[in-house]
Design a protein around this motif. Structure first.
Motif, PDB file in Angstrom:
ATOM      1  N   THR A  18      -5.545  -3.477  11.182  1.00 59.33           N
ATOM      2  CA  THR A  18      -4.240  -2.993  10.706  1.00 59.33           C
ATOM      3  C   THR A  18      -4.422  -2.075   9.509  1.00 59.33           C
ATOM      4  OG1 THR A  18      -3.315  -5.137  11.307  1.00 59.33           O
ATOM      5  CG2 THR A  18      -1.940  -3.705   9.926  1.00 59.33           C
ATOM      6  N   SER A  40      10.598  -3.031   6.764  1.00 57.04           N
ATOM      7  CA  SER A  40       9.651  -4.135   6.673  1.00 57.04           C
ATOM      8  C   SER A  40       8.344  -3.747   7.356  1.00 57.04           C
ATOM      9  CB  SER A  40      10.286  -5.353   7.338  1.00 57.04           C
ATOM     10  OG  SER A  40       9.360  -6.397   7.346  1.00 57.04           O
ATOM     11  N   THR A  46       1.963  -4.033  -0.203  1.00 54.32           N
ATOM     12  CA  THR A  46       0.521  -3.828  -0.324  1.00 54.32           C
ATOM     13  C   THR A  46       0.213  -2.796  -1.421  1.00 54.32           C
ATOM     14  OG1 THR A  46       0.283  -4.371   2.021  1.00 54.32           O
ATOM     15  CG2 THR A  46      -1.580  -3.287   0.960  1.00 54.32           C
TER      16      THR A  46
HETATM   17  P1  ADP Z   1       6.236  -4.217   3.397  1.00 48.34           P
HETATM   18  O1  ADP Z   1       6.109  -4.792   2.026  1.00 48.34           O
HETATM   19  O2  ADP Z   1       6.656  -2.787   3.404  1.00 48.34           O
HETATM   20  O3  ADP Z   1       7.101  -5.042   4.285  1.00 48.34           O
HETATM   21  P2  ADP Z   1       3.448  -4.971   3.666  1.00 48.34           P
HETATM   22  O4  ADP Z   1       2.724  -4.204   2.641  1.00 48.34           O
HETATM   23  O5  ADP Z   1       3.734  -6.400   3.348  1.00 48.34           O
HETATM   24  O6  ADP Z   1       4.782  -4.194   4.075  1.00 48.34           O
HETATM   25  O7  ADP Z   1       2.619  -4.944   5.028  1.00 48.34           O
HETATM   26  C1  ADP Z   1       2.142  -3.769   5.613  1.00 48.34           C
HETATM   27  C2  ADP Z   1       1.326  -4.119   6.852  1.00 48.34           C
HETATM   28  O8  ADP Z   1       0.148  -4.799   6.485  1.00 48.34           O
HETATM   29  C3  ADP Z   1       2.046  -5.042   7.823  1.00 48.34           C
HETATM   30  O9  ADP Z   1       1.709  -4.651   9.126  1.00 48.34           O
HETATM   31  C4  ADP Z   1       1.489  -6.403   7.491  1.00 48.34           C
HETATM   32  O10 ADP Z   1       1.550  -7.248   8.598  1.00 48.34           O
HETATM   33  C5  ADP Z   1       0.077  -6.067   7.098  1.00 48.34           C
HETATM   34  N1  ADP Z   1      -0.476  -7.023   6.099  1.00 48.34           N
HETATM   35  C6  ADP Z   1      -0.030  -7.183   4.841  1.00 48.34           C
HETATM   36  N2  ADP Z   1      -0.758  -8.096   4.170  1.00 48.34           N
HETATM   37  C7  ADP Z   1      -1.690  -8.542   5.042  1.00 48.34           C
HETATM   38  C8  ADP Z   1      -2.763  -9.487   4.963  1.00 48.34           C
HETATM   39  N3  ADP Z   1      -3.018 -10.177   3.827  1.00 48.34           N
HETATM   40  N4  ADP Z   1      -3.518  -9.675   6.053  1.00 48.34           N
HETATM   41  C9  ADP Z   1      -3.293  -8.970   7.200  1.00 48.34           C
HETATM   42  N5  ADP Z   1      -2.311  -8.056   7.332  1.00 48.34           N
HETATM   43  C10 ADP Z   1      -1.508  -7.836   6.277  1.00 48.34           C
END
Ligand code: ADP
Ligand code: MG
Length: 345
Positions: A18, A40, A46
């Protein structure tokens, strides 16, 4: 660079297969209220976690106040994060929660007391110091989290959907207060939200995220009135696009065009259409929604496609509005409100 609170260069983060964040470049100035807006999963959290140091980038750099901090631990960075769930210590009083970071830093007791009092006053929680989090409302807990952030006087405050758990009324009230507090303390705020209205009303500037990338960075007016991509045009405000054959007929040239609903007037079909520098299109009202202060018309155009028009209810009542369903109408707007959406890269 002077006056630059945050600079991200080529920032990327991959989890397995990902790509959560890919190639983000961003500069945020000292004292700015900056929002990261996106659906989302678009990578906002991140990015925030990489700025805070909770997550190491796969590639790229994070600089705070001109210093490269990419490899520094969170506590070595002059930032504080406010999480959506507030993360308060349930067994401590409000005062102890707010004082905690100062205590860890061995700030003398008298100064600690003054600063905690000042922070609680700042978020309008004077007199609540002795309570425990369980004895507070959601909005008050939110304020404690904010006081806890402010008391350490960080240079940058990172807020991840901090109003997400509040109901609409409280949320709108907190939006105004949060903005006022930011103005008073002058700290750089980086505010994450998926709510476009929240981002538009609160921010000095914002970045629109999609699939780990920034689609556009700009002031609320720039983003709203001149969306750089089809995605931004649809995500921020009501998606109101003319394309294909409808664009050729109504605008007179091919491409994708965005017109904001409040710029479009709804007239009788027979109304004269030959106003200079105006575009017009006839159609049938497919749906009409009475909003109290305004009415939303969804109009299926004879040229193809559908446009939404928003009219202030100057004299219209809800009964008048219902009669519009199925009616033939003419839409009219000034050409300066027809914005060409750039073609995909
Ligand atoms: P947002 O805050 O905009 O909703 P995130 O930054 O939480 O987005 O997530 C971005 C992408 O990274 C998503 O596809 C999420 O599933 C993936 N992701 C985020 N954190 C992790 C992690 N610790 N392990 C695996 N995938 C992650
Ligand atoms: Mg998130």
């Amino acid at each position: 660079m002077q006056g630059m609170a945050i600079r991200l260069q080529g920032l990327s983060k991959t989890y397995g297969r990902t790509e959560a964040v890919s190639g983000v470049d961003l500069e945020i100035a000292d004292g700015e209220f900056f929002s990261m807006l996106g659906p989302s999963g678009s990578g906002k959290t991140t990015v925030l976690r990489m700025i805070a140091g909770f997550e190491a980038p796969t590639s790229g750099t994070v600089a705070l106040a001109g210093r490269d901090v990419t490899r520094l631990a969170p506590f070595e960075r002059d930032v504080h994060t406010v999480f959506q769930d507030y993360a308060l210590f349930p067994h401590m009083t409000v005062e102890q929660n707010v004082a905690y970071a100062l205590k860890v830093r061995k700030v003398p007791k008298a100064e600690r007391r003054d600063r905690v009092r000042e922070a609680l006053a700042r978020v309008r929680l004077d007199g609540f110091g002795a309570r425990r989090p369980s004895q507070l409302s959601g909005g008050q807990r939110q304020r404690v989290a904010l006081a806890r952030a402010l008391v350490g006087r960080p240079r940058v405050l990172l807020l991840d959907e901090p109003l997400g758990a509040l109901d609409l009324k409280l949320r709108e009230q907190m939006q105004i207060e949060l903005k006022a507090i930011q103005r008073e303390v002058g700290i750089t705020f980086v505010f994450v939200t998926h709510d476009q209205e929240e981002a538009l009303t609160m921010s000095d500037r914002l970045a629109v995220f999609q699939q780990g990338r920034i689609e556009q960075t700009g002031t609320p007016a720039e983003i709203y009135e001149r969306p750089a991509t089809r995605f931004v045009a649809g995500f921020v405000g009501t998606s109101n696009l003319l394309e294909g054959q409808a664009a050729e007929q109504v605008v007179g040239s091919p491409g994708t065009y965005s017109i904001r609903p409040e710029k479009i007037r709804v007239l009788k079909e027979s109304a004269t259409a030959d106003e200079p520098e105006h575009s017009t299109a006839t159609g049938t009202v497919a749906e009409v929604v009475y909003l109290g202060d305004a009415t939303r018309f969804l109009v299926d155009l004879d040229a193809g496609g559908r446009l939404t028009a928003l009219q202030q209810n100057l004299e219209t009542s809800s009964e008048d509005v219902a009669a519009y369903r199925g009616a033939r109408v003419r839409l009219l707007w000034h050409d300066r409100h027809t914005f060409r959406v750039p073609a995909p890269r």
